[in-house]
Design a protein around this motif. Structure first.
Motif, short mmCIF file in Angstrom:
data_model
loop_
_atom_site.label_atom_id
_atom_site.label_comp_id
_atom_site.label_asym_id
_atom_site.label_seq_id
_atom_site.Cartn_x
_atom_site.Cartn_y
_atom_site.Cartn_z
N ASP A 116 2.90 12.11 -3.72
CA ASP A 116 1.92 12.23 -4.84
C ASP A 116 2.28 11.90 -6.13
O ASP A 116 1.60 12.12 -7.18
CB ASP A 116 1.31 13.56 -4.81
N ARG A 117 3.69 12.19 -6.10
CA ARG A 117 4.30 12.00 -7.87
C ARG A 117 4.46 10.49 -8.15
O ARG A 117 4.36 10.27 -9.29
CB ARG A 117 5.79 12.37 -7.65
N LEU A 118 3.88 9.52 -7.00
CA LEU A 118 3.69 8.23 -7.36
C LEU A 118 2.52 7.73 -7.29
O LEU A 118 1.73 8.22 -6.47
CB LEU A 118 4.75 7.19 -6.44
N ASP A 119 1.97 6.72 -7.97
CA ASP A 119 0.57 6.18 -8.01
C ASP A 119 0.69 5.66 -6.79
O ASP A 119 1.26 4.76 -6.23
CB ASP A 119 0.41 5.14 -9.04
N TYR A 479 8.48 8.39 -16.91
CA TYR A 479 7.68 7.84 -15.90
C TYR A 479 7.31 8.75 -14.94
O TYR A 479 6.12 8.70 -14.12
CB TYR A 479 8.55 6.74 -15.27
N LEU A 480 8.03 9.87 -14.54
CA LEU A 480 7.67 10.82 -13.25
C LEU A 480 7.05 12.12 -13.79
O LEU A 480 6.58 12.87 -13.27
CB LEU A 480 8.87 11.22 -12.56
N GLY A 482 3.70 11.75 -15.00
CA GLY A 482 2.23 11.60 -14.48
C GLY A 482 1.27 11.32 -15.44
O GLY A 482 0.00 11.59 -15.31
N THR A 486 3.10 7.07 -17.89
CA THR A 486 3.29 6.59 -16.43
C THR A 486 1.97 5.76 -16.20
O THR A 486 2.31 4.60 -15.29
CB THR A 486 3.14 7.96 -15.59
N ASN A 490 2.67 1.94 -14.91
CA ASN A 490 2.06 1.40 -13.60
C ASN A 490 1.48 0.24 -13.99
O ASN A 490 1.26 -0.87 -12.97
CB ASN A 490 1.20 2.42 -12.86
#
Length: 507
Positions: A116-119, A479-480, A482, A486, A490
């Motif tokens: 969930d930490r990444l799109d 970046y991390l 969110g 971020t 993305n």
């Protein structure tokens, strides 16, 4: 600079993984038969130290890229999170979390455990690759004697004997590294790591790649862009490191951004609720100064440490170095306040635990050892005398009086005095002539990589070839987190749409 311990604080803030296996992974012949092969790299199951939703591979490269046909080789280790939507796959996204010495495999493993930490679109459309640079992690690692590494010395020597002890420590550590590592210790510079990444790119099918570099990763990938500008689809540099400043400028810039962010912490904590910060409503700077004064008078005991994973007491020098790591992530600021409270009460365990010691694990310790080895091949360290070091200390204490100039740049410059490996990647400006526009992200209050470095590197790359994106806020890299930064990154990674030049975001 977000390098590990002190030379890997940036990595620690981004992701941690408890490594179960101390040895580099390998793929057996039976596993190779069932792997999905792309180019000359075959992906197969990882060892138990990595989540089962990742695949692993190794690749052999020359030890010395100036002699690519030589007999001496090393092994690169990497992990992959395979794109879920193969019909709409964009390509490979290489990530590096910083350091030097930061383990890309550890970052990707952490993200695999917390997807969930990444799109989801990033996970769907990219094969994300964490390639450990040479000397690090599951690549052929730099190995040293833990006892030699953990020996305590003064990095701010006040006497000739203390300076001589520091130089002897540096030389003794380097000798142990050379004895355990061999000739690799002379070939861990960033340019060699850049050429390793290019070799892996070609072996994966020779397609253009996307790259996301955090902290020291911005140096790694900006130097990649300089050497291989035509092989980049997209490039994000987040928390920028400028590899062209003089020694004194680096000390001034980094110690200032550390101290400025420390003051941000003081202000935040004093004005936060009691649930957010246990020093709410108090003079937080006075609490810090109280702890510093006590540690200066006599080391503060750390009752929860036994000199194996953390030191049994904390000096004023330890305090000033270790708190930089606490500032990396604003999520750690409440813990920093608690650490100051306990240290002021006579127990500096939480402060001591912020300083990494070697524990005898090849995977974990490689970040510490390689961090020193890489830095000594990449960054100028011209000091040769007690007077040279004391002049730097005076510079720091004059312009950053709260921290006394203690920062990662200072520790690199003093740790490398007497280091035997050549300075093979000396400081210089980045020259980029590629057509792909680079996205550069920088927070205004970054305790490790200053906004000044971001602006400086942007000028080197050029406004016609890069867009500079500002996050108004604290913490190392963006970046991390969110937030809106971020999301902007993305958008660029997915469809190459860049924010307007001069964009400033609040999250």
């Amino acid at each position: 600079m977000g390098r590990s311990t002190v030379f890997a604080q940036g990595l620690v803030a981004l992701a941690t993984l408890s490594a179960a296996s101390p040895v580099p992974i390998s793929i057996t012949s039976s596993k190779r038969a069932a792997t999905n092969s792309t180019g000359s790299i075959s992906w197969g199951p990882c060892s138990d130290q990595f989540p089962s939703n990742l695949t692993c591979a190794t690749y052999t490269v020359p030890l010395d890229w100036s002699d690519p046909n030589g007999n001496e080789t090393i092994e690169l280790g990497m992990v992959r999170a395979e794109a879920k939507d193969k019909d709409n796959r964009i390509g490979y996204l290489f990530v590096n979390p910083g350091g030097p010495g930061g383990q890309a495999t550890s970052l990707l493993a952490s993200l695999a455990q917390e997807p969930d930490r990444l799109d989801s679109r990033i996970l769907d459309r990219f094969d994300i690759v964490g390639l450990d640079p040479r000397g690090v992690g599951i690549s052929t690692p730099v190995q040293c004697d833990p006892a030699a590494f953990n020996k305590r010395v003064a990095y701010f020597p006040e006497t000739q004997d203390q300076f001589d002890d520091l130089v002897a420590y540096n030389k003794g550590l380097a000798e142990s590294c050379r004895a355990k590592t061999g000739r690799l210790i002379d070939f861990v510079d960033t340019i060699s790591a850049v050429k390793d990444h290019e070799a892996v790119r070609k072996a994966l099918g020779d397609e253009k790649i996307s790259l996301l570099g955090l902290s020291y990763g911005t140096q790694l990938f900006s130097q990649y862009a300089e050497l291989f500008p035509d092989n980049i689809r997209a490039l994000v540099l987040d928390g920028n490191l400028q590899h062209s400043q003089s020694e004194s400028s680096n000390l001034l810039i980094e110690s200032n951004t550390y101290e400025t962010t420390l003051k941000q912490f003081f202000s935040w904590c004093a004005n936060a609720s009691e649930d957010e910060c246990p020093l709410s409503g108090q003079d937080v700077q006075a609490k810090y100064e109280s702890v510093l004064a006590k540690a200066t008078k006599s080391p503060i005991p750390a009752s929860g440490c036994n000199n194996t994973d953390c030191r049994s007491d904390v000096t004023s020098e330890d305090l000033r170095f270790n708190l930089q790591g606490y500032l990396i992530s604003t999520g750690s600021w409440s813990s920093l306040a608690q650490a100051l409270i306990k240290a002021d009460d006579g127990d500096a365990t939480l402060v001591s635990q912020a300083q990494g010691l070697a524990v005898g694990d090849a995977y974990e310790d490689s970040s510490l050892y390689a961090g020193t080895a890489i830095a000594c091949q990449d960054w100028d360290h011209a000091s040769t005398s007690l007077a040279d070091v004391q002049a730097k200390a005076t510079l720091g204490s004059s312009l950053s009086p709260l921290t006394g100039g203690a920062c990662q740049s200072y520790k690199i410059q003093t740790s490398c005095i007497g280091w035997p490996a050549p300075l093979s990647n000396p400081t210089k400006r980045v020259t980029y002539k590629g057509d792909t526009k680079i996205l550069m992200a920088q927070s205004t209050y970054d305790p490790s990589t200053s906004y000044a470095w971001g602006v400086g590197l942007h000028a080197e790359i050029g406004p016609d070839r890069s867009v500079f994106l500002t996050r108004r806020g604290s913490g190392h890299t963006s970046y991390l987190l969110g937030g809106n930064t971020t999301a902007a990154i993305n958008t660029y990674l997915l469809d190459l749409t860049l924010p307007d030049p001069g964009t400033v975001l609040e999250s």
